[in-house]
Design a protein around this motif. Sequence first.
Motif, PDB file in Angstrom:
ATOM      1  N   THR A 145      76.851 -73.229  39.819  1.00 25.90           N
ATOM      2  CA  THR A 145      77.206 -74.521  40.409  1.00 25.90           C
ATOM      3  C   THR A 145      77.474 -74.213  41.878  1.00 25.90           C
ATOM      4  O   THR A 145      78.269 -73.332  42.193  1.00 25.90           O
ATOM      5  CB  THR A 145      78.452 -75.140  39.746  1.00 25.90           C
ATOM      6  OG1 THR A 145      79.514 -74.198  39.772  1.00 25.90           O
ATOM      7  CG2 THR A 145      78.172 -75.547  38.313  1.00 25.90           C
ATOM      8  N   PRO A 146      76.775 -74.885  42.783  1.00 28.27           N
ATOM      9  CA  PRO A 146      76.798 -74.449  44.191  1.00 28.27           C
ATOM     10  C   PRO A 146      78.133 -74.620  44.911  1.00 28.27           C
ATOM     11  O   PRO A 146      78.397 -73.933  45.882  1.00 28.27           O
ATOM     12  CB  PRO A 146      75.711 -75.311  44.848  1.00 28.27           C
ATOM     13  CG  PRO A 146      75.533 -76.475  43.943  1.00 28.27           C
ATOM     14  CD  PRO A 146      75.895 -76.021  42.563  1.00 28.27           C
ATOM     15  N   ARG A 172      84.224 -78.567  35.950  1.00 30.23           N
ATOM     16  CA  ARG A 172      83.010 -78.844  36.723  1.00 30.23           C
ATOM     17  C   ARG A 172      82.452 -77.596  37.411  1.00 30.23           C
ATOM     18  O   ARG A 172      81.243 -77.449  37.543  1.00 30.23           O
ATOM     19  CB  ARG A 172      83.313 -79.906  37.780  1.00 30.23           C
ATOM     20  CG  ARG A 172      82.109 -80.331  38.603  1.00 30.23           C
ATOM     21  CD  ARG A 172      82.444 -81.316  39.714  1.00 30.23           C
ATOM     22  NE  ARG A 172      83.061 -82.539  39.226  1.00 30.23           N
ATOM     23  CZ  ARG A 172      84.333 -82.893  39.442  1.00 30.23           C
ATOM     24  NH1 ARG A 172      85.133 -82.113  40.158  1.00 30.23           N
ATOM     25  NH2 ARG A 172      84.815 -84.011  38.970  1.00 30.23           N
ATOM     26  N   LYS A 173      83.329 -76.683  37.819  1.00 24.40           N
ATOM     27  CA  LYS A 173      82.886 -75.580  38.679  1.00 24.40           C
ATOM     28  C   LYS A 173      82.987 -74.197  38.043  1.00 24.40           C
ATOM     29  O   LYS A 173      82.811 -73.191  38.728  1.00 24.40           O
ATOM     30  CB  LYS A 173      83.679 -75.623  39.976  1.00 24.40           C
ATOM     31  CG  LYS A 173      83.450 -76.925  40.741  1.00 24.40           C
ATOM     32  CD  LYS A 173      84.324 -77.032  41.953  1.00 24.40           C
ATOM     33  CE  LYS A 173      84.118 -78.360  42.651  1.00 24.40           C
ATOM     34  NZ  LYS A 173      85.104 -78.555  43.726  1.00 24.40           N
ATOM     35  N   HIS A 174      83.222 -74.127  36.735  1.00 22.65           N
ATOM     36  CA  HIS A 174      83.450 -72.822  36.115  1.00 22.65           C
ATOM     37  C   HIS A 174      82.215 -71.924  36.122  1.00 22.65           C
ATOM     38  O   HIS A 174      82.341 -70.719  35.911  1.00 22.65           O
ATOM     39  CB  HIS A 174      83.995 -72.972  34.692  1.00 22.65           C
ATOM     40  CG  HIS A 174      82.970 -73.311  33.654  1.00 22.65           C
ATOM     41  ND1 HIS A 174      82.624 -74.606  33.358  1.00 22.65           N
ATOM     42  CD2 HIS A 174      82.222 -72.523  32.852  1.00 22.65           C
ATOM     43  CE1 HIS A 174      81.698 -74.599  32.420  1.00 22.65           C
ATOM     44  NE2 HIS A 174      81.430 -73.347  32.086  1.00 22.65           N
ATOM     45  N   MET A 175      81.051 -72.454  36.378  1.00 24.82           N
ATOM     46  CA  MET A 175      79.832 -71.637  36.395  1.00 24.82           C
ATOM     47  C   MET A 175      79.461 -71.161  37.804  1.00 24.82           C
ATOM     48  O   MET A 175      78.377 -70.628  38.001  1.00 24.82           O
ATOM     49  CB  MET A 175      78.660 -72.417  35.790  1.00 24.82           C
ATOM     50  CG  MET A 175      78.730 -72.549  34.283  1.00 24.82           C
ATOM     51  SD  MET A 175      78.711 -70.976  33.401  1.00 24.82           S
ATOM     52  CE  MET A 175      77.027 -70.456  33.685  1.00 24.82           C
ATOM     53  N   PHE A 176      80.353 -71.334  38.770  1.00 24.25           N
ATOM     54  CA  PHE A 176      80.079 -70.825  40.113  1.00 24.25           C
ATOM     55  C   PHE A 176      79.699 -69.347  40.016  1.00 24.25           C
ATOM     56  O   PHE A 176      80.325 -68.614  39.266  1.00 24.25           O
ATOM     57  CB  PHE A 176      81.325 -71.001  40.999  1.00 24.25           C
ATOM     58  CG  PHE A 176      81.097 -70.568  42.411  1.00 24.25           C
ATOM     59  CD1 PHE A 176      80.438 -71.379  43.296  1.00 24.25           C
ATOM     60  CD2 PHE A 176      81.513 -69.319  42.833  1.00 24.25           C
ATOM     61  CE1 PHE A 176      80.209 -70.965  44.592  1.00 24.25           C
ATOM     62  CE2 PHE A 176      81.289 -68.892  44.122  1.00 24.25           C
ATOM     63  CZ  PHE A 176      80.631 -69.723  45.008  1.00 24.25           C
ATOM     64  N   LEU A 236      65.884 -82.265  27.369  1.00 25.00           N
ATOM     65  CA  LEU A 236      66.875 -82.934  28.216  1.00 25.00           C
ATOM     66  C   LEU A 236      67.907 -81.954  28.780  1.00 25.00           C
ATOM     67  O   LEU A 236      68.616 -82.274  29.720  1.00 25.00           O
ATOM     68  CB  LEU A 236      67.592 -84.033  27.429  1.00 25.00           C
ATOM     69  CG  LEU A 236      66.709 -85.165  26.921  1.00 25.00           C
ATOM     70  CD1 LEU A 236      67.525 -86.122  26.057  1.00 25.00           C
ATOM     71  CD2 LEU A 236      66.057 -85.895  28.081  1.00 25.00           C
ATOM     72  N   ARG A 237      67.991 -80.768  28.154  1.00 22.31           N
ATOM     73  CA  ARG A 237      68.967 -79.757  28.597  1.00 22.31           C
ATOM     74  C   ARG A 237      68.267 -78.429  28.819  1.00 22.31           C
ATOM     75  O   ARG A 237      68.655 -77.416  28.250  1.00 22.31           O
ATOM     76  CB  ARG A 237      70.061 -79.598  27.543  1.00 22.31           C
ATOM     77  CG  ARG A 237      70.863 -80.824  27.269  1.00 22.31           C
ATOM     78  CD  ARG A 237      72.013 -80.530  26.335  1.00 22.31           C
ATOM     79  NE  ARG A 237      71.589 -80.183  25.009  1.00 22.31           N
ATOM     80  CZ  ARG A 237      71.692 -80.954  23.948  1.00 22.31           C
ATOM     81  NH1 ARG A 237      72.195 -82.145  24.062  1.00 22.31           N
ATOM     82  NH2 ARG A 237      71.292 -80.556  22.764  1.00 22.31           N
ATOM     83  N   LYS A 238      67.250 -78.442  29.651  1.00 20.44           N
ATOM     84  CA  LYS A 238      66.452 -77.227  29.849  1.00 20.44           C
ATOM     85  C   LYS A 238      67.259 -76.062  30.401  1.00 20.44           C
ATOM     86  O   LYS A 238      67.064 -74.936  30.014  1.00 20.44           O
ATOM     87  CB  LYS A 238      65.280 -77.519  30.794  1.00 20.44           C
ATOM     88  CG  LYS A 238      64.120 -78.144  30.099  1.00 20.44           C
ATOM     89  CD  LYS A 238      62.955 -78.240  31.033  1.00 20.44           C
ATOM     90  CE  LYS A 238      61.778 -78.853  30.303  1.00 20.44           C
ATOM     91  NZ  LYS A 238      60.635 -79.021  31.140  1.00 20.44           N
ATOM     92  N   LYS A 239      68.119 -76.321  31.290  1.00 20.13           N
ATOM     93  CA  LYS A 239      68.864 -75.242  31.941  1.00 20.13           C
ATOM     94  C   LYS A 239      70.353 -75.379  31.611  1.00 20.13           C
ATOM     95  O   LYS A 239      71.133 -75.873  32.405  1.00 20.13           O
ATOM     96  CB  LYS A 239      68.620 -75.281  33.435  1.00 20.13           C
ATOM     97  CG  LYS A 239      67.148 -75.108  33.781  1.00 20.13           C
ATOM     98  CD  LYS A 239      66.962 -74.824  35.244  1.00 20.13           C
ATOM     99  CE  LYS A 239      65.517 -74.805  35.607  1.00 20.13           C
ATOM    100  NZ  LYS A 239      64.817 -73.622  35.465  1.00 20.13           N
ATOM    101  N   HIS A 240      70.698 -74.918  30.423  1.00 21.17           N
ATOM    102  CA  HIS A 240      72.057 -75.056  29.915  1.00 21.17           C
ATOM    103  C   HIS A 240      73.103 -74.548  30.913  1.00 21.17           C
ATOM    104  O   HIS A 240      74.122 -75.206  31.131  1.00 21.17           O
ATOM    105  CB  HIS A 240      72.196 -74.312  28.585  1.00 21.17           C
ATOM    106  CG  HIS A 240      73.603 -74.184  28.113  1.00 21.17           C
ATOM    107  ND1 HIS A 240      74.288 -75.230  27.550  1.00 21.17           N
ATOM    108  CD2 HIS A 240      74.456 -73.127  28.135  1.00 21.17           C
ATOM    109  CE1 HIS A 240      75.517 -74.832  27.243  1.00 21.17           C
ATOM    110  NE2 HIS A 240      75.644 -73.568  27.581  1.00 21.17           N
ATOM    111  N   ALA A 241      72.854 -73.406  31.517  1.00 23.55           N
ATOM    112  CA  ALA A 241      73.842 -72.813  32.432  1.00 23.55           C
ATOM    113  C   ALA A 241      74.185 -73.760  33.586  1.00 23.55           C
ATOM    114  O   ALA A 241      75.324 -73.790  34.047  1.00 23.55           O
ATOM    115  CB  ALA A 241      73.328 -71.489  32.981  1.00 23.55           C
ATOM    116  N   PHE A 242      73.226 -74.545  34.020  1.00 26.40           N
ATOM    117  CA  PHE A 242      73.450 -75.480  35.129  1.00 26.40           C
ATOM    118  C   PHE A 242      73.963 -76.827  34.626  1.00 26.40           C
ATOM    119  O   PHE A 242      74.714 -77.510  35.315  1.00 26.40           O
ATOM    120  CB  PHE A 242      72.141 -75.705  35.904  1.00 26.40           C
ATOM    121  CG  PHE A 242      71.618 -74.457  36.550  1.00 26.40           C
ATOM    122  CD1 PHE A 242      72.038 -74.090  37.811  1.00 26.40           C
ATOM    123  CD2 PHE A 242      70.710 -73.646  35.887  1.00 26.40           C
ATOM    124  CE1 PHE A 242      71.563 -72.932  38.415  1.00 26.40           C
ATOM    125  CE2 PHE A 242      70.223 -72.493  36.476  1.00 26.40           C
ATOM    126  CZ  PHE A 242      70.653 -72.127  37.745  1.00 26.40           C
TER     127      PHE A 242
END
Length: 158
Positions: free
Chosen positions: A118-119, A111-115, A80-86
């Motif tokens: 995160t697009p 919400r956006k700290h992984m820019f 259910l959480r294959k792509k943790h980074a996303f």
Amino acid sequence: MERARQEAYIRSFATRPEVRRMEQFVQHGNTSCLLHCVAVAHVSFAIARALHLRVREEALSRGALLHDYFLYDWHVRDPLRKKHAFFHPSAALENARRVFDLSEVECDIIRKHMFPLTPVPPRYREGWLVVLADKVCSVYEFFRKDAYRGIKIRYFSH
């Protein structure tokens, strides 16, 4: 920006039982999610001071401390959480909203700290600071075994 006030914001929030739940999850290396988030808050403030930026201190502190409030072990494979980074920014925001009243700035940070993964980029400068600080801290934790010993002592050894 007064360093003592920043540390007071961080301490008052990081020591809450709801936030301390992050202690049980490893982030990078042997650094807990909680310690990682406290370090990200510190580094975010340090960058803001170095660049002479005015920031919403409480929102920066809370957003940085909750940016990885996903509350699961991402090292354990889960379909259910294959792509943790996303995936984890949404999980962290959902968990944080269940427990805390969050401002628009705090939600945007989480919400956006992984820019750029995160697009959509952060809308506020506080979010940009957390994006940068999170990357710096993650690299440091990867290469440093006992990262943030001083932070650990300062906040969590009573």
